[in-house]
Write a protein that holds these residues in place. Structure first.
Motif, mmCIF file in Angstrom:
data_model
loop_
_atom_site.group_PDB
_atom_site.id
_atom_site.type_symbol
_atom_site.label_atom_id
_atom_site.label_comp_id
_atom_site.label_asym_id
_atom_site.label_seq_id
_atom_site.Cartn_x
_atom_site.Cartn_y
_atom_site.Cartn_z
ATOM 1 N N LYS A 73 0.836 -1.204 0.000
ATOM 2 C CA LYS A 73 0.000 0.000 0.000
ATOM 3 C C LYS A 73 0.871 1.254 0.000
ATOM 4 C CE LYS A 73 -4.134 -2.005 2.048
ATOM 5 N NZ LYS A 73 -4.866 -2.093 0.803
ATOM 6 N N SER A 74 2.031 1.170 0.635
ATOM 7 C CA SER A 74 2.974 2.289 0.670
ATOM 8 C C SER A 74 3.721 2.453 -0.646
ATOM 9 C CB SER A 74 4.005 2.074 1.785
ATOM 10 O OG SER A 74 3.379 1.945 3.029
ATOM 11 N N GLY A 75 3.693 1.424 -1.470
ATOM 12 C CA GLY A 75 4.351 1.488 -2.771
ATOM 13 C C GLY A 75 5.839 1.237 -2.738
ATOM 14 N N ILE A 76 6.313 0.546 -1.702
ATOM 15 C CA ILE A 76 7.762 0.330 -1.631
ATOM 16 C C ILE A 76 8.185 -1.106 -1.907
ATOM 17 C CG2 ILE A 76 8.129 2.290 -0.115
ATOM 18 C CD1 ILE A 76 8.584 0.130 2.103
ATOM 19 N N VAL A 77 7.230 -2.010 -2.012
ATOM 20 C CA VAL A 77 7.530 -3.363 -2.474
ATOM 21 C C VAL A 77 6.535 -3.738 -3.552
ATOM 22 C CG1 VAL A 77 8.515 -4.152 -0.255
ATOM 23 C CG2 VAL A 77 6.128 -4.644 -0.791
ATOM 24 N N GLU A 86 14.474 3.196 -4.292
ATOM 25 C CA GLU A 86 14.210 4.585 -4.682
ATOM 26 C C GLU A 86 12.863 5.057 -4.150
ATOM 27 O OE1 GLU A 86 15.158 2.162 -6.987
ATOM 28 O OE2 GLU A 86 17.249 2.762 -6.811
ATOM 29 N N ALA A 87 11.852 4.212 -4.258
ATOM 30 C CA ALA A 87 10.521 4.572 -3.750
ATOM 31 C C ALA A 87 10.557 4.738 -2.236
ATOM 32 C CB ALA A 87 9.495 3.519 -4.148
ATOM 33 N N ALA A 88 11.252 3.850 -1.551
ATOM 34 C CA ALA A 88 11.355 3.950 -0.091
ATOM 35 C C ALA A 88 12.052 5.246 0.314
ATOM 36 C CB ALA A 88 12.096 2.739 0.470
ATOM 37 N N LEU A 89 13.143 5.569 -0.362
ATOM 38 C CA LEU A 89 13.862 6.805 -0.050
ATOM 39 C C LEU A 89 13.008 8.034 -0.303
ATOM 40 C CD1 LEU A 89 17.440 6.004 -1.394
ATOM 41 C CD2 LEU A 89 16.756 6.332 1.004
ATOM 42 N N ALA A 90 12.213 7.995 -1.360
ATOM 43 C CA ALA A 90 11.365 9.137 -1.696
ATOM 44 C C ALA A 90 10.302 9.386 -0.638
ATOM 45 C CB ALA A 90 10.709 8.919 -3.053
#
Length: 137
Positions: A73-77, A86-90
């Motif tokens: 749901k967070s878009g990091i996996v 990159e998504a996690a860092l953003a």
């Protein structure tokens, strides 16, 4: 979507030299929304999540499913549990050292598991144990 630290609801192992960062109200609202949805979807017991917040990671299938759900749901996996650094860092909130977080996430990205939920859980544990910055929800 408002940025927020990945899996900030179940973050943190306390560290002596850790420091805390705050989420905005809209970020807190997203965390609450995702947490509620993922508890329903996974069936995880709230006390298992509370223990994970303290750094006690039960080998609990529902907790693993919760972790995968929240991360997706967070878009990091992705659907296989693979971390998108990159998504996690953003999504890191202000106050988090992105250089240090990036190094840690690259290491955690190498974690594997028997399925997507297991892999997401291994990434979560790796990051939680390796970070010195904790999110206050």
């Amino acid at each position: 979507m408002t940025p927020f630290l990945f899996l900030c609801v179940v973050m943190a192992v306390a560290g002596l030299d850790a420091h805390n960062v705050q989420l905005s109200q809209s970020q807190k609202d997203k965390v609450h929304q995702y947490t509620t949805q993922c508890i329903k979807e996974s069936g995880v017991k709230p006390d298992v999540i509370a223990e994970a917040k303290k750094g006690h990671f039960a080998d609990d299938e529902a907790l693993k499913k919760f972790t995968l759900c929240f991360f997706q749901k967070s878009g990091i996996v992705d659907s296989t549990g693979k971390l998108n650094v990159e998504a996690a860092l953003a999504k890191l909130p202000p106050g988090v050292n992105k250089a240090d977080a990036g190094k840690l996430l690259e290491e955690c990205k190498k974690k594997t598991g028997k399925d997507a939920a297991d892999m997401a859980f291994e990434v979560f544990k790796c990051y939680s144990r390796g970070t010195k910055q904790h999110v206050l929800v």
